[in-house]
Design a protein around this motif. Structure first.
Motif, PDB file in Angstrom:
ATOM      1  N   GLY A  72      -3.713  -0.681  -7.270  1.00  0.00           N
ATOM      2  CA  GLY A  72      -2.655  -1.125  -6.372  1.00  0.00           C
ATOM      3  C   GLY A  72      -2.070   0.015  -5.576  1.00  0.00           C
ATOM      4  N   VAL A  73      -1.893   1.158  -6.219  1.00  0.00           N
ATOM      5  CA  VAL A  73      -1.369   2.342  -5.540  1.00  0.00           C
ATOM      6  C   VAL A  73      -2.341   2.826  -4.470  1.00  0.00           C
ATOM      7  N   LEU A  74      -3.615   2.910  -4.803  1.00  0.00           N
ATOM      8  CA  LEU A  74      -4.598   3.434  -3.854  1.00  0.00           C
ATOM      9  C   LEU A  74      -4.763   2.521  -2.650  1.00  0.00           C
ATOM     10  N   PHE A  75      -4.820   1.214  -2.883  1.00  0.00           N
ATOM     11  CA  PHE A  75      -4.870   0.273  -1.760  1.00  0.00           C
ATOM     12  C   PHE A  75      -3.590   0.380  -0.928  1.00  0.00           C
TER      13      PHE A  75
ATOM     14  N   ALA B 211      -7.100  -7.146  -6.321  1.00  0.00           N
ATOM     15  CA  ALA B 211      -6.244  -5.969  -6.168  1.00  0.00           C
ATOM     16  C   ALA B 211      -5.910  -5.681  -4.712  1.00  0.00           C
ATOM     17  N   ALA B 212      -6.719  -6.205  -3.799  1.00  0.00           N
ATOM     18  CA  ALA B 212      -6.517  -5.940  -2.369  1.00  0.00           C
ATOM     19  C   ALA B 212      -5.589  -6.946  -1.692  1.00  0.00           C
TER      20      ALA B 212
ATOM     21  N   ALA C  95       3.820  -4.894  -9.186  1.00  0.00           N
ATOM     22  CA  ALA C  95       4.481  -5.093 -10.478  1.00  0.00           C
ATOM     23  C   ALA C  95       4.024  -6.387 -11.136  1.00  0.00           C
ATOM     24  N   LEU C  96       3.879  -7.461 -10.353  1.00  0.00           N
ATOM     25  CA  LEU C  96       3.413  -8.725 -10.913  1.00  0.00           C
ATOM     26  C   LEU C  96       1.977  -8.609 -11.401  1.00  0.00           C
ATOM     27  N   ASP C  97       1.159  -7.903 -10.654  1.00  0.00           N
ATOM     28  CA  ASP C  97      -0.236  -7.704 -11.060  1.00  0.00           C
ATOM     29  C   ASP C  97      -0.309  -6.908 -12.362  1.00  0.00           C
ATOM     30  N   VAL C  98       0.558  -5.926 -12.500  1.00  0.00           N
ATOM     31  CA  VAL C  98       0.591  -5.133 -13.734  1.00  0.00           C
ATOM     32  C   VAL C  98       1.120  -5.994 -14.889  1.00  0.00           C
ATOM     33  N   PHE C  99       2.117  -6.835 -14.628  1.00  0.00           N
ATOM     34  CA  PHE C  99       2.613  -7.742 -15.666  1.00  0.00           C
ATOM     35  C   PHE C  99       1.482  -8.601 -16.218  1.00  0.00           C
ATOM     36  N   VAL C 100       0.602  -9.042 -15.336  1.00  0.00           N
ATOM     37  CA  VAL C 100      -0.514  -9.898 -15.742  1.00  0.00           C
ATOM     38  C   VAL C 100      -1.370  -9.228 -16.818  1.00  0.00           C
ATOM     39  N   THR C 101      -1.527  -7.904 -16.732  1.00  0.00           N
ATOM     40  CA  THR C 101      -2.333  -7.215 -17.743  1.00  0.00           C
ATOM     41  C   THR C 101      -1.686  -7.311 -19.118  1.00  0.00           C
TER      42      THR C 101
END
Length: 342
Positions: free
Chosen positions: A151-154, A55-56, A311-317
């Motif tokens: 992702g938002v917090l980082f 996530a970082a 967005a790509l990281d969220v797509f992965v979920t």
């Protein structure tokens, strides 16, 4: 061959609410950064394990390419054992753990503070061992919606550091983009459903899948392979940097070798495009996840490259949920994790 299936789980009900809650901590983030920078910031360490480490990646890329101070990104246990020479007063260590109990990460927070560093934690809740070991904890409070608020917090922390240390940029546009994320990232999941289903259906029974990504999007590819394919689906996968791919791993590509490639909209996109051209030529089982398919309503066009890694990281979920559905293998099923001592 895959025979059993499970109903596809919907996008998490609390998604927009949880992302909005993460956004609401921006002022607290900025106040903390003001304190850290005012005391004499020298360097930043981003520390975690598994999904919390991946996530970082966008924040690390952002700071490494724009900040006026060094930034390091490493696994919690390596941080503890490596004992970086630059760690000390003037260091900011950002530790992350969903449960707030990951033993290596708790140890990293305690070690960092003992060395004189300031420690910020990112976790589900504001209590527990990690929060107790940190100077401040930023939370999202959800068991179901995790990747997006992290992702938002980082990201808020990284952009606050850039702004407070005088790095030029369109900070107003970035804030506009972040405020749009509850709706924009929800919409991205909807827009990606057909693609996610097609990939999961095509690759459900493949023995080995290679996953390629680069730059701030490397976390999405690595996280999908490590946390979802291998941990949660018990499927063989290999994650490779799209640039390094041409220095060894590409020799394993045949016309029947499945590959998933992530393409973002940041300065490293040419690496991914070069890889796509190769895959188009040498395998018929290439699948592409290109952030350009996401409309990201409310996100100014000029800063999309800062948002698309999230967005790509969220797509992965969602891709993982489609694998779960197609293969009939629950994402919560484990052999070892949380089951045995390790």
């Amino acid at each position: 061959m895959t025979t059993a299936t499970l109903p596809l789980k919907p996008i998490t009900k609390d998604f927009k609410e949880v992302v909005a809650f993460a956004l609401s901590q921006n002022e607290a983030t900025r106040a903390f950064v003001d304190e850290v920078v005012g005391a004499g910031l020298r360097n930043v360490f981003l520390v975690g394990c598994g999904g919390s480490l991946t996530a970082a990646y966008p924040a690390h890329f952002l700071l490494e390419t724009r900040a006026r101070f060094p930034v390091f990104h490493m696994n919690s246990d390596e941080f503890n054992l490596r004992r970086p020479a630059l760690l000390g007063e003037g260091s900011l260590v950002v530790v992350s753990s969903h449960t707030g109990t990951t033993k290596e990460t708790v140890a990293a927070a305690r070690y960092a503070r003992s060395a004189g560093a300031k420690v910020a934690a990112i976790a589900r809740d504001a209590d527990g061992p990690l929060a107790e070991a940190a100077d401040i904890t930023f939370t999202y409070g959800s068991e179901d919606t995790v990747v997006a608020p992290k992702g938002v917090l980082f990201g808020q922390l990284a952009h606050a550091l850039l702004e407070r240390t005088g790095v030029a940029g369109d900070h107003a546009a970035i804030r506009t983009a972040y405020e749009a994320l509850p709706e924009a990232l929800y919409t991205a999941q909807e827009e990606g459903e057909e693609l996610a289903h097609s990939i999961a259906t095509a690759l459900a029974d493949e023995e080995v899948t290679y996953v390629l990504s680069a730059g701030p999007n490397y976390g999405a590819g690595y996280g999908f392979t490590m946390c979802y394919l291998m941990e949660m689906q018990w499927k063989h996968g290999g994650s490779y940097h799209a640039g390094e791919f041409f220095h060894g791993a590409f020799e394993m590509v045949t016309e029947d070798q499945p590959v998933i490639l992530f393409l973002g909209e940041d300065p490293t996109r040419p690496m991914a495009e070069r890889t796509k051209a190769f895959l188009d030529t040498y395998t018929r089982k290439a699948h592409y996840v290109d952030s350009r398919i996401f409309s990201l309503p409310g996100v100014p066009r000029e800063v999309r490259g800062d948002i698309t890694p999230i967005a790509l990281d969220v797509f992965v979920t969602r891709l993982a949920r489609h694998y779960e559905s197609v293969r009939g293998h629950d994402l919560d099923q484990r052999r070892y994790m949380f089951q045995v001592e390790y």
